[in-house]
Design a protein around this motif. Structure first.
Motif, short mmCIF file in Angstrom:
data_model
loop_
_atom_site.label_atom_id
_atom_site.label_comp_id
_atom_site.label_asym_id
_atom_site.label_seq_id
_atom_site.Cartn_x
_atom_site.Cartn_y
_atom_site.Cartn_z
N MET A 75 0.82 -1.20 0.00
CA MET A 75 0.00 0.00 0.00
C MET A 75 0.87 1.26 0.00
O MET A 75 0.40 2.30 -0.46
CB MET A 75 -0.94 0.00 1.20
CG MET A 75 -2.00 -1.09 1.19
SD MET A 75 -3.19 -0.95 -0.13
CE MET A 75 -4.20 0.36 0.46
N ASP A 76 2.08 1.16 0.51
CA ASP A 76 2.94 2.34 0.55
C ASP A 76 3.17 2.95 -0.82
O ASP A 76 3.15 4.17 -0.99
CB ASP A 76 4.30 2.01 1.18
CG ASP A 76 4.19 1.78 2.67
OD1 ASP A 76 3.19 2.20 3.27
OD2 ASP A 76 5.11 1.17 3.23
N TRP A 77 3.37 2.10 -1.84
CA TRP A 77 3.64 2.63 -3.17
C TRP A 77 2.41 3.30 -3.78
O TRP A 77 2.52 4.02 -4.77
CB TRP A 77 4.26 1.58 -4.08
CG TRP A 77 3.39 0.39 -4.38
CD1 TRP A 77 3.30 -0.74 -3.64
CD2 TRP A 77 2.52 0.23 -5.49
NE1 TRP A 77 2.40 -1.60 -4.22
CE2 TRP A 77 1.91 -1.03 -5.37
CE3 TRP A 77 2.18 1.02 -6.58
CZ2 TRP A 77 0.99 -1.52 -6.28
CZ3 TRP A 77 1.26 0.52 -7.50
CH2 TRP A 77 0.69 -0.73 -7.34
N LEU A 78 1.26 3.09 -3.19
CA LEU A 78 0.04 3.79 -3.63
C LEU A 78 -0.14 5.11 -2.89
O LEU A 78 -1.07 5.86 -3.18
CB LEU A 78 -1.19 2.90 -3.40
CG LEU A 78 -1.28 1.65 -4.28
CD1 LEU A 78 -2.45 0.79 -3.83
CD2 LEU A 78 -1.41 2.03 -5.73
N GLY A 79 0.73 5.37 -1.92
CA GLY A 79 0.65 6.62 -1.18
C GLY A 79 -0.13 6.52 0.12
O GLY A 79 -0.47 7.53 0.73
N ALA A 80 -0.42 5.31 0.57
CA ALA A 80 -1.18 5.13 1.81
C ALA A 80 -0.38 5.65 3.01
O ALA A 80 0.85 5.57 3.03
CB ALA A 80 -1.52 3.66 2.02
N PHE A 81 -1.08 6.17 3.99
CA PHE A 81 -0.44 6.60 5.23
C PHE A 81 -1.32 6.21 6.40
O PHE A 81 -2.54 6.11 6.28
CB PHE A 81 -0.13 8.11 5.23
CG PHE A 81 -1.33 9.00 5.06
CD1 PHE A 81 -2.00 9.52 6.16
CD2 PHE A 81 -1.78 9.34 3.80
CE1 PHE A 81 -3.10 10.35 6.01
CE2 PHE A 81 -2.88 10.18 3.63
CZ PHE A 81 -3.54 10.68 4.74
N ALA A 82 -0.70 5.96 7.53
CA ALA A 82 -1.40 5.48 8.72
C ALA A 82 -2.21 6.61 9.36
O ALA A 82 -1.81 7.77 9.33
CB ALA A 82 -0.40 4.93 9.74
N VAL A 83 -3.35 6.25 9.91
CA VAL A 83 -4.18 7.20 10.65
C VAL A 83 -4.62 6.57 11.97
O VAL A 83 -4.63 5.36 12.11
CB VAL A 83 -5.44 7.64 9.85
CG1 VAL A 83 -5.06 8.34 8.58
CG2 VAL A 83 -6.34 6.46 9.55
N ASP A 84 -4.96 7.42 12.90
CA ASP A 84 -5.49 6.98 14.19
C ASP A 84 -7.00 6.79 14.01
O ASP A 84 -7.71 7.75 13.72
CB ASP A 84 -5.20 8.03 15.26
CG ASP A 84 -5.67 7.61 16.64
OD1 ASP A 84 -6.47 6.65 16.77
OD2 ASP A 84 -5.23 8.25 17.60
N ARG A 85 -7.48 5.58 14.15
CA ARG A 85 -8.91 5.30 13.95
C ARG A 85 -9.79 5.91 15.04
O ARG A 85 -10.98 6.09 14.86
CB ARG A 85 -9.15 3.79 13.91
CG ARG A 85 -8.64 3.15 12.67
CD ARG A 85 -9.02 1.69 12.67
NE ARG A 85 -8.51 1.03 11.48
CZ ARG A 85 -8.88 -0.17 11.12
NH1 ARG A 85 -9.74 -0.85 11.84
NH2 ARG A 85 -8.39 -0.71 10.03
#
Length: 121
Positions: free
Chosen positions: A1-11
């Protein structure tokens, strides 16, 4: 997912870093920011959880929301890419300062697109 630009969020809560990252994407690229307001797939055929942070982020970025309904992810297969997944795209929900109104319109649209029923907590 990183190569798609995904970034972690606090749910649990919308953090300042998430807002900054989203605004940076809007300001510096032609990318579209995809968010899953439910945070996960719904296996029950019901909409039970909707994170208000999604709509607060839309307000902060002054962006509309395009509801998308995805059906068929509940069927597990042992063979990758086998099975039928249906993706339906709704009509743009215009930007509003009222996040409750945007959330309500999103829920209504996704119910129509998926056939899922919204169950408020």
């Amino acid at each position: 997912m990183d190569w798609l630009g995904a970034f972690a969020v606090d749910r649990e809560k919308l953090s300042v870093s998430t807002i900054k990252t989203a605004l940076n994407i809007k300001r510096t690229s032609d990318w579209v920011l995809g968010i899953f307001p439910q945070g996960t797939r719904e296996m029950s055929g019901k909409i039970t959880t909707v994170a208000k942070g999604t709509f607060a982020l839309a307000k902060a970025s002054k962006c509309g929301i395009l509801p998308i309904g995805i059906v068929g992810t509940d069927k597990k297969t042992f063979i990758p890419f086998k099975g039928k997944i249906i993706v339906k795209i709704g009509k743009l929900i215009p930007y509003s300062d009222n996040i409750d109104e945007m959330a309500s319109k999103w829920i209504e649209a996704v119910q129509e697109l998926t056939g899922f029923e919204y169950i408020s907590e």
